[in-house]
Design an enzyme around this catalytic site. Structure first.
Site, PDB file in Angstrom:
ATOM      1  N   HIS A 104       2.446   5.667  -0.050  1.00 19.22           N
ATOM      2  CA  HIS A 104       3.125   5.382   1.209  1.00 19.22           C
ATOM      3  C   HIS A 104       4.624   5.339   0.947  1.00 19.22           C
ATOM      4  O   HIS A 104       5.074   4.687   0.001  1.00 19.22           O
ATOM      5  CB  HIS A 104       2.655   4.040   1.778  1.00 19.22           C
ATOM      6  CG  HIS A 104       1.240   4.062   2.245  1.00 19.22           C
ATOM      7  ND1 HIS A 104       0.160   4.016   1.395  1.00 19.22           N
ATOM      8  CD2 HIS A 104       0.731   4.149   3.490  1.00 19.22           C
ATOM      9  CE1 HIS A 104      -0.953   4.059   2.093  1.00 19.22           C
ATOM     10  NE2 HIS A 104      -0.631   4.143   3.372  1.00 19.22           N
ATOM     11  N   ALA A 105       5.373   6.025   1.773  1.00 23.03           N
ATOM     12  CA  ALA A 105       6.827   6.066   1.603  1.00 23.03           C
ATOM     13  C   ALA A 105       7.425   4.669   1.716  1.00 23.03           C
ATOM     14  O   ALA A 105       6.938   3.820   2.461  1.00 23.03           O
ATOM     15  CB  ALA A 105       7.441   6.982   2.649  1.00 23.03           C
ATOM     16  N   HIS A 106       8.490   4.461   0.966  1.00 22.87           N
ATOM     17  CA  HIS A 106       9.164   3.165   0.971  1.00 22.87           C
ATOM     18  C   HIS A 106      10.639   3.391   1.239  1.00 22.87           C
ATOM     19  O   HIS A 106      11.222   4.285   0.642  1.00 22.87           O
ATOM     20  CB  HIS A 106       8.981   2.481  -0.385  1.00 22.87           C
ATOM     21  CG  HIS A 106       9.695   1.177  -0.484  1.00 22.87           C
ATOM     22  ND1 HIS A 106       9.182   0.021   0.048  1.00 22.87           N
ATOM     23  CD2 HIS A 106      10.891   0.856  -1.029  1.00 22.87           C
ATOM     24  CE1 HIS A 106      10.045  -0.967  -0.190  1.00 22.87           C
ATOM     25  NE2 HIS A 106      11.078  -0.480  -0.840  1.00 22.87           N
ATOM     26  N   PRO A 107      11.282   2.685   2.079  1.00 18.42           N
ATOM     27  CA  PRO A 107      10.747   1.616   2.931  1.00 18.42           C
ATOM     28  C   PRO A 107      10.317   2.171   4.283  1.00 18.42           C
ATOM     29  O   PRO A 107      11.101   2.844   4.952  1.00 18.42           O
ATOM     30  CB  PRO A 107      11.933   0.685   3.103  1.00 18.42           C
ATOM     31  CG  PRO A 107      13.122   1.592   3.087  1.00 18.42           C
ATOM     32  CD  PRO A 107      12.741   2.746   2.164  1.00 18.42           C
TER      33      PRO A 107
ATOM     34  N   LYS B  87       3.987   0.786   4.881  1.00 13.55           N
ATOM     35  CA  LYS B  87       3.688  -0.084   3.741  1.00 13.55           C
ATOM     36  C   LYS B  87       2.829  -1.269   4.172  1.00 13.55           C
ATOM     37  O   LYS B  87       2.066  -1.808   3.379  1.00 13.55           O
ATOM     38  CB  LYS B  87       4.969  -0.577   3.072  1.00 13.55           C
ATOM     39  CG  LYS B  87       5.808   0.507   2.428  1.00 13.55           C
ATOM     40  CD  LYS B  87       5.123   1.107   1.223  1.00 13.55           C
ATOM     41  CE  LYS B  87       5.386   0.258  -0.004  1.00 13.55           C
ATOM     42  NZ  LYS B  87       4.838   0.877  -1.224  1.00 13.55           N
TER      43      LYS B  87
END
Length: 75
Positions: free
Chosen positions: A57-60, A64
């Protein structure tokens, strides 16, 4: 991302069978309908809790929260 947007309220909850089958999910708060979409796609394609928890999952991002909910499933 939630902190950056000054979001403090909301959650995602995952309902799962002991074998990891996703039975459902709830989301309350900012962009809840968008966050639930990942659970819907997973259920439609017979993916389990571990499958979703293992996705990067991409952050930020708000996604998330979905990752955390799937990682926190107590089986």
């Amino acid at each position: 991302m939630g902190r950056a947007k000054k979001l403090e309220d909301g959650f995602v909850k995952v309902l799962a069978a002991p074998d990891g089958e996703i039975l459902g999910a709830h989301a309350i708060g900012y962009e809840a309908s968008v966050l639930l979409h990942e659970a819907v796609v997973a259920m439609r394609n017979d993916l389990g809790v571990d499958d979703v928890a293992g996705i990067i999952h991409a952050h930020p991002t708000l996604s998330k929260v979905v990752e955390s909910a799937f990682r926190d499933v107590d089986r």
